[in-house]
Write an enzyme that holds these catalytic residues in place. Structure first.
Site, PDB file in Angstrom:
ATOM      1  N   LYS A   1      50.146  39.756  45.354  1.00 59.11           N
ATOM      2  CA  LYS A   1      50.085  38.355  45.770  1.00 59.11           C
ATOM      3  C   LYS A   1      51.449  37.691  45.576  1.00 59.11           C
ATOM      4  O   LYS A   1      51.918  36.939  46.436  1.00 59.11           O
ATOM      5  CB  LYS A   1      48.990  37.607  44.984  1.00 59.11           C
TER       6      LYS A   1
ATOM      7  N   GLN B   1      42.579  34.948  38.756  1.00 59.15           N
ATOM      8  CA  GLN B   1      42.139  36.298  39.125  1.00 59.15           C
ATOM      9  C   GLN B   1      40.854  36.653  38.378  1.00 59.15           C
ATOM     10  O   GLN B   1      40.757  36.488  37.165  1.00 59.15           O
ATOM     11  CB  GLN B   1      43.264  37.307  38.800  1.00 59.15           C
TER      12      GLN B   1
ATOM     13  N   ASP C   1      41.068  29.968  46.723  1.00 62.65           N
ATOM     14  CA  ASP C   1      40.064  31.040  46.737  1.00 62.65           C
ATOM     15  C   ASP C   1      38.758  30.573  47.397  1.00 62.65           C
ATOM     16  O   ASP C   1      37.915  31.394  47.749  1.00 62.65           O
ATOM     17  CB  ASP C   1      39.718  31.446  45.290  1.00 62.65           C
TER      18      ASP C   1
HETATM   19  N1  GUN Z   1      38.903  39.500  42.305  1.00 65.35           N
HETATM   20  C1  GUN Z   1      38.537  40.264  43.366  1.00 65.35           C
HETATM   21  N2  GUN Z   1      38.710  39.599  44.521  1.00 65.35           N
HETATM   22  C2  GUN Z   1      39.194  38.385  44.191  1.00 65.35           C
HETATM   23  C3  GUN Z   1      39.576  37.247  44.975  1.00 65.35           C
HETATM   24  O1  GUN Z   1      39.495  37.208  46.215  1.00 65.35           O
HETATM   25  N3  GUN Z   1      40.043  36.196  44.260  1.00 65.35           N
HETATM   26  C4  GUN Z   1      40.123  36.196  42.900  1.00 65.35           C
HETATM   27  N4  GUN Z   1      40.557  35.099  42.294  1.00 65.35           N
HETATM   28  N5  GUN Z   1      39.774  37.233  42.161  1.00 65.35           N
HETATM   29  C5  GUN Z   1      39.317  38.324  42.809  1.00 65.35           C
END
Ligand code: GUN
Length: 282
Positions: free
Chosen positions: A53, A97, A120
């Site tokens: 990211k 995350q 998100d």
């Molecule tokens: N863990 C797995 N997929 C995601 C996601 O799309 N966003 C976040 N914040 N954590 C994740």
């Protein structure tokens, strides 16, 4: 003939478009989209995602900030950090995350994020907006899947869509996005009776379960579009999706591979959501 949907290429095109739009935004307004990524603990897969990211942000011309917290971080400390980021004018998007360490109540943390910075799309306000048909931020993976389906050229109106898996991150938001496009949606889960029979009705089948190769050819209708969200590490070290690709692909009109299908779209859509968040300030 089955089309293998090239998620890598589509994601790359989207990221390029985001980079170009960011250049224009920054030149016109001076705004540099800023994303803060919060990682608590040291889950190896999460570390890889967070690194990707950050790299994508740099490529897009964004400001990227990473907050690495120890696995035993207190809930209060995490909430303080989110409050600071909510008030930080350089930061337009906040991503915590998941999964968080077990002692932390995930819902409480998500609810603390300013919904206008919730790139998100996990905040209850954003979930509600999606369900009622006026979305602000849509979760990245389902948003990416809608983009992949759109690019196959098949219309969703009146089609039977079957979503297997009911997670908050993929299955539930996916179902509402498909419904918004007038598909007839069936949500399946571990208690669904005769899953193969339900799956065989699907014109569009979304597998988001986390069980390697559980969708076999007998579960797929001839000509279906099959989207595989699974990322399962086999004992051999190889990655496998939720779909038994080799036997299913010949029956489909279009299918996503693993890797190189849905996966790259998640980050591309995070970039798009962050750019949208930066634009909200104007
Ligand atoms: N863990 C797995 N997929 C995601 C996601 O799309 N966003 C976040 N914040 N954590 C994740």
């Amino acid at each position: 003939m089955s089309i293998i949907i090239d998620g890598n290429k589509i994601a790359q095109d989207i990221r390029q478009a985001v980079r170009e739009e960011t250049l224009v935004l920054t030149r016109r307004t001076g705004v540099v989209p800023g994303l803060a990524v919060v990682l608590a603990g040291d889950d190896p897969a999460s570390k890889v995602y967070v690194r990707r990211k950050a790299k994508a942000c740099e490529e897009a011309g964004f400001l990227s900030r990473e907050y690495k917290l120890p696995a035993d971080v207190g809930e209060a400390e995490l909430l303080d950090l989110i409050r600071d980021l909510n008030n930080d004018r350089q930061i337009h998007g906040i991503l915590v995350q998941l999964p968080l360490p077990k002692h932390i109540v995930t819902d409480k943390i998500i609810a603390a994020i300013d919904p206008h910075k919730d790139v998100d799309g996990f905040h209850p306000a954003n979930v509600g907006r999606l369900v009622t048909g006026s979305p602000l931020f849509v979760p990245c993976t389902p948003r990416g899947i809608m983009e992949l389906i759109a690019r196959t050229g098949i219309g969703l109106s009146g089609k039977d869509a079957v979503v297997i898996g009911r997670s908050n991150i993929v299955g539930k938001p996916m179902s509402f996005l498909l419904l918004a496009q007038n598909a007839t949606v069936t949500m399946c889960h571990s208690k669904t009776k005769d899953l193969p029979a339900v799956a065989r009705r699907a014109d569009v089948l979304i597998a988001a379960v986390g069980k390697p190769r559980m969708i076999t050819a007998d579960m797929v209708k001839e000509g279906a579009v099959v989207i595989d969200v699974g990322v399962n590490r086999l004992e051999s070290g190889k990655l496998a999706g939720d779909v038994a690709f080799d036997e299913v692909a010949p029956k489909t009109s279009a299918i996503t591979p693993v890797p190189g299908g849905v996966g790259p779209m998640t980050i591309a859509m995070l970039m798009k959501n962050t750019l949208d968040a930066a634009r909200l300030h104007f």
